[in-house]
Write a protein that holds these residues in place. Structure first.
Motif, mmCIF file in Angstrom:
data_model
loop_
_atom_site.group_PDB
_atom_site.id
_atom_site.type_symbol
_atom_site.label_atom_id
_atom_site.label_comp_id
_atom_site.label_asym_id
_atom_site.label_seq_id
_atom_site.Cartn_x
_atom_site.Cartn_y
_atom_site.Cartn_z
ATOM 1 N N LYS A 121 16.154 24.651 52.969
ATOM 2 C CA LYS A 121 15.583 25.627 53.900
ATOM 3 C C LYS A 121 14.100 25.872 53.686
ATOM 4 C CE LYS A 121 19.495 26.264 55.965
ATOM 5 N NZ LYS A 121 19.680 25.694 57.326
ATOM 6 N N ASP A 122 13.624 25.662 52.464
ATOM 7 C CA ASP A 122 12.208 25.918 52.203
ATOM 8 C C ASP A 122 11.764 25.086 51.001
ATOM 9 O OD1 ASP A 122 13.306 27.275 49.979
ATOM 10 O OD2 ASP A 122 13.326 29.156 51.085
ATOM 11 N N GLY A 123 10.515 25.293 50.586
ATOM 12 C CA GLY A 123 9.977 24.553 49.443
ATOM 13 C C GLY A 123 9.458 23.181 49.861
ATOM 14 N N GLU A 124 9.107 22.379 48.858
ATOM 15 C CA GLU A 124 8.495 21.075 49.139
ATOM 16 C C GLU A 124 9.476 20.105 49.805
ATOM 17 O OE1 GLU A 124 7.679 18.493 45.816
ATOM 18 O OE2 GLU A 124 8.804 19.805 44.460
ATOM 19 N N HIS A 125 10.783 20.379 49.685
ATOM 20 C CA HIS A 125 11.773 19.487 50.288
ATOM 21 C C HIS A 125 12.392 20.071 51.549
ATOM 22 C CE1 HIS A 125 11.294 17.075 46.757
ATOM 23 N NE2 HIS A 125 11.834 17.978 45.949
ATOM 24 N N LYS A 126 11.713 20.993 52.186
ATOM 25 C CA LYS A 126 12.237 21.644 53.382
ATOM 26 C C LYS A 126 12.632 20.610 54.441
ATOM 27 C CE LYS A 126 11.068 25.056 56.921
ATOM 28 N NZ LYS A 126 10.012 25.922 57.507
ATOM 29 N N ASP A 127 13.783 20.859 55.070
ATOM 30 C CA ASP A 127 14.321 20.043 56.171
ATOM 31 C C ASP A 127 14.761 18.651 55.726
ATOM 32 O OD1 ASP A 127 13.842 22.137 57.964
ATOM 33 O OD2 ASP A 127 11.820 21.417 58.401
ATOM 34 N N THR A 128 14.984 18.458 54.423
ATOM 35 C CA THR A 128 15.457 17.161 53.943
ATOM 36 C C THR A 128 16.790 17.325 53.229
ATOM 37 O OG1 THR A 128 14.435 17.267 51.742
ATOM 38 C CG2 THR A 128 13.066 16.440 53.565
ATOM 39 N N LEU A 129 17.493 16.214 53.056
ATOM 40 C CA LEU A 129 18.685 16.216 52.212
ATOM 41 C C LEU A 129 18.600 15.015 51.272
ATOM 42 C CD1 LEU A 129 20.854 13.853 53.311
ATOM 43 C CD2 LEU A 129 21.234 15.544 55.091
ATOM 44 N N ASP A 130 19.219 15.162 50.125
ATOM 45 C CA ASP A 130 19.159 14.133 49.084
ATOM 46 C C ASP A 130 20.312 13.150 49.281
ATOM 47 O OD1 ASP A 130 19.303 12.638 46.707
ATOM 48 O OD2 ASP A 130 18.379 14.255 45.549
ATOM 49 N N LEU A 131 19.970 11.937 49.703
ATOM 50 C CA LEU A 131 20.992 10.931 49.975
ATOM 51 C C LEU A 131 21.766 10.543 48.715
ATOM 52 C CD1 LEU A 131 19.454 8.309 52.433
ATOM 53 C CD2 LEU A 131 21.384 9.830 52.845
ATOM 54 N N LYS A 132 21.110 10.612 47.569
ATOM 55 C CA LYS A 132 21.780 10.188 46.342
ATOM 56 C C LYS A 132 22.808 11.221 45.887
ATOM 57 C CE LYS A 132 20.935 8.989 41.498
ATOM 58 N NZ LYS A 132 19.922 8.817 40.420
ATOM 59 N N THR A 133 22.351 12.438 45.600
ATOM 60 C CA THR A 133 23.263 13.424 45.018
ATOM 61 C C THR A 133 24.281 13.949 46.022
ATOM 62 O OG1 THR A 133 21.679 15.199 45.465
ATOM 63 C CG2 THR A 133 21.570 14.159 43.316
ATOM 64 N N ARG A 134 23.887 14.094 47.295
ATOM 65 C CA ARG A 134 24.811 14.659 48.285
ATOM 66 C C ARG A 134 25.617 13.588 49.013
ATOM 67 N NH1 ARG A 134 23.475 19.896 49.623
ATOM 68 N NH2 ARG A 134 25.629 19.947 50.374
ATOM 69 N N GLY A 135 25.124 12.341 48.981
ATOM 70 C CA GLY A 135 25.795 11.295 49.741
ATOM 71 C C GLY A 135 26.428 10.215 48.891
ATOM 72 N N LEU A 136 25.652 9.566 48.028
ATOM 73 C CA LEU A 136 26.150 8.409 47.281
ATOM 74 C C LEU A 136 26.987 8.786 46.059
ATOM 75 C CD1 LEU A 136 22.862 6.349 47.536
ATOM 76 C CD2 LEU A 136 25.065 5.617 48.447
ATOM 77 N N VAL A 137 26.587 9.837 45.366
ATOM 78 C CA VAL A 137 27.268 10.206 44.120
ATOM 79 C C VAL A 137 28.775 10.436 44.313
ATOM 80 C CG1 VAL A 137 27.486 12.059 42.393
ATOM 81 C CG2 VAL A 137 25.244 11.043 42.875
#
Length: 640
Positions: free
Chosen positions: A518-534
């Protein structure tokens, strides 16, 4: 071409040529005379050296430092990159030998220094020195080049992601087009040459009296026989290469190509049910697609200094980029990245061991995490350990500790300089916690299995994916067998691991919208590794350990689980397809960042994806929910 041409001092060029085939086979007097004819030329990045069909090649170019790309300019569509040549690479030989315009266009891809040898001198060298002529006839035959160009033009039109004609998904049996021709032992060299000329082939099997393959005679063997004055009436077995090197028809072309390069051969006999059914050459394999990793492979193999290895990993994306663009599957891409990274590691540790001398006891450098799973991308931290033989006494233990402490510390430093950053958590062989004798490592794993604490379960996600990487690999394989056998019997540990698999929830809301930062340097992104591949990696590891499967690669684990009836075939298929899509998306994302000069990461913006990519990404995340539901059912975990 650039005008900065200077006379090259023989003292500068002779040591360099002694490291470059085929010049390294020349005597000192010939090298000295050759060096006096050379000049040195500086070419800035982006300089056009040759233009296909137009440039008259007046000099042989030998790359002293820098890099050159060779490509085929096509009338329609994008240009096709054929090869990359770095230090020691040679440009322009074919045009000089054929006395014809350049067959490929050549551009510098970085600031480059080249030694320029006059065409007349090079032509004289080819004519008077058999070693040089053999080298270039082998590598630059007109027949091969015309075939390669024909294949490139044809494949440009029909190559797609699902095409079976790719270096990493084609099996040897798929490219065998005819039964091999053979000659009986006892027949003459002249007979072999006559058959090969009549049939237009480059090799013949040589059979023993009982009909079994005894060896192979190739055009290279014939040229060597002529150069060495062998009697044409001599039996063919006098010049054949033996024993015959074989490969299964099920082997992937990429593996076969690497095997040929490692053995310095150019022909493989293809076996099907124990019978030779065809011959395959390195040229047959290389024309499968427009770019090959062969040049970078050769550059790594030829490297003689630790410092020279440092920049080579940065060239991996250059080789891999075309595979991504052509639609190669993620599993094949990561496998190729792994092979190149493993080769750099092997060269680095070999040179380091040569510098430090032999170790007091045998050791094995172990690769863990994504390296252990052979799933590396362009952003991979070091995860490694060192296991060594059990010392005989306290004195040998002290010597082993001193040696391996220094060895691993220097290895980690050089790997960092090669572009593989240290593990933030310190899980590296330079850490005494992850450098120990076999017995202590065995006890470490047993303790993790018997008394699983949260920290041990976290370690399991890295350590249980280990594979031997270098050295006395039997140590690593023995540990793998021990762990595989014990893990399947430890129900409490597996249950803890199963709970941990449920921690990463798929990033989809109740209404199937993406959940992003929702905010910070990674706003509007998702982590493909930890949320998707892991979640896929965790699932495959859990059930591989439960069913005593030693394999570490996620896709291979899923395949073996389905093959063994441990999970439903459709669940394994859905998981594999979703995992490969996520990995593909990650690779494309990282490749784009590299080309833009940015550090690759795992964060994507869903709103920047196409509608089809968004839909497929949501379906992939949905598969995670199915896998986690299966875990709950199998382990009876009543977790909301």
């Amino acid at each position: 071409m650039h005008d900065d041409v200077f006379a090259a001092q023989p003292a500068e060029i002779i040591p360099f040529l002694k490291r470059v085939l085929p010049f390294s086979e020349l005597d000192d007097a010939t090298l000295a005379a050759l060096a006096r004819t050379c000049t040195i030329d500086f070419q800035p990045k982006g300089t056009r050296l040759l233009t296909q069909g137009k440039t008259t090649v007046e000099h042989l170019l030998i790359i002293q430092r820098g890099g050159v790309k060779l490509y085929l300019m096509q009338e329609q569509g994008e240009d096709r990159l054929v090869d990359y040549r770095g230090e020691g690479g040679i440009v322009g030989a074919l045009g000089i030998i054929r006395n014809a315009p350049a067959s490929l266009t050549a551009d510098t891809i970085e600031d480059t220094f080249v030694f320029r040898m006059p065409a007349a001198e090079f032509r004289r060298l080819v004519e008077t020195h058999p070693a040089v002529s053999r080298h270039f006839l082998k590598n630059l035959s007109e027949h091969y080049v015309s075939r390669a160009f024909s294949e490139l033009r044809r494949q440009h039109a029909d190559l797609c992601a699902d095409s079976p004609l790719t270096l990493f998904s084609t099996r040897l049996g798929d490219i065998v087009h005819r039964e091999p021709l053979a000659i009986e032992s006892g027949r003459s060299v002249r007979d072999a040459a006559a058959i090969m000329m009549a049939e237009g082939i480059g090799s013949l099997l040589v059979t023993a009296p009982d009909g079994s393959p005894a060896g192979i005679v190739t055009d290279k063997d014939l040229r060597r026989a002529v150069a060495e004055g062998e009697d044409p009436a001599a039996p063919v077995e006098f010049i054949m290469s033996a024993p015959l090197v074989t490969a299964s028809h099920r082997d992937m072309c990429f593996d076969a190509l690497l095997s040929m390069m490692a053995r310095q051969i150019h022909h493989l006999a293809v076996l099907r049910e124990g019978r030779v059914t065809g011959m395959v050459t390195s040229h047959d394999i290389m024309v499968l697609q427009g770019r090959s990793p062969v040049s970078l492979f050769r550059e790594i193999v030829a490297q003689r200094t630790l410092e020279g290895l440092h920049p080579l990993s940065q060239k991996v994306p250059l080789v891999v980029g075309s595979l991504i663009e052509e639609g190669a599957k993620a599993g094949n891409i990561t496998r190729m990245i792994t092979v190149l990274n493993d080769l750099i590691l092997e060269k680095l540790l070999t040179m380091l061991q040569d510098r430090m001398g032999p170790p007091p006891v045998p050791f094995c450098w172990m690769l863990m995490g994504s390296e252990g799973r052979r799933e590396q991308t362009f952003h991979t931290d070091q995860d490694n350990a060192l296991i060594h033989g059990d010392p005989a006494d306290a004195e040998e233990a002290a010597r082993a500790e001193a040696y391996f402490a220094a060895f691993s510390a220097e290895a980690i430093e050089h790997l960092g300089r090669c572009g593989y950053p240290p593990c933030p958590g310190g899980m590296m062989a330079s850490n005494p916690q992850w450098r120990m004798p076999f017995a202590r490592f065995r006890d470490f794993f047993e303790g993790m299995l018997i008394l699983p604490e949260p920290r041990e379960v976290l370690n399991a996600t890295i350590f249980f994916d280990f594979r031997p990487g270098y050295g006395h690999t039997e140590l690593g394989e023995a540990l793998r067998r021990h762990v595989t056998a014990h893990a399947s019997r430890e129900g409490v540990f597996l249950r803890h691991l199963a709970r941990d698999c449920l921690a990463a929830r798929p990033p989809l809301s109740f209404f199937r919208s993406f959940i992003v930062e929702k905010d910070g340097e990674h706003k509007d992104t998702l982590d493909l590794k930890t949320r998707g591949l892991v979640p896929f990696v965790d699932f495959a590891r859990l059930f591989a350990l439960r069913h005593a499967i030693a394999e570490t690669n996620t896709l291979d684990r899923l395949h073996l689980l389905a093959e063994g009836g441990h999970i439903a075939a459709d669940l394994a298929s859905e998981a594999a397809e979703a995992y490969e899509f996520l990995m593909q998306l990650r690779l494309v994302h990282q490749m784009r960042q590299i080309r833009e000069g940015r550090e690759p990461d795992n964060r994507v913006r869903p709103d920047a994806l196409s509608e089809l990519e968004k839909k497929t990404l949501k379906e992939a995340f949905t598969v995670i929910s199915g896998l986690q539901g299966f875990i709950r059912d199998v382990f009876r975990l009543n977790v909301a």
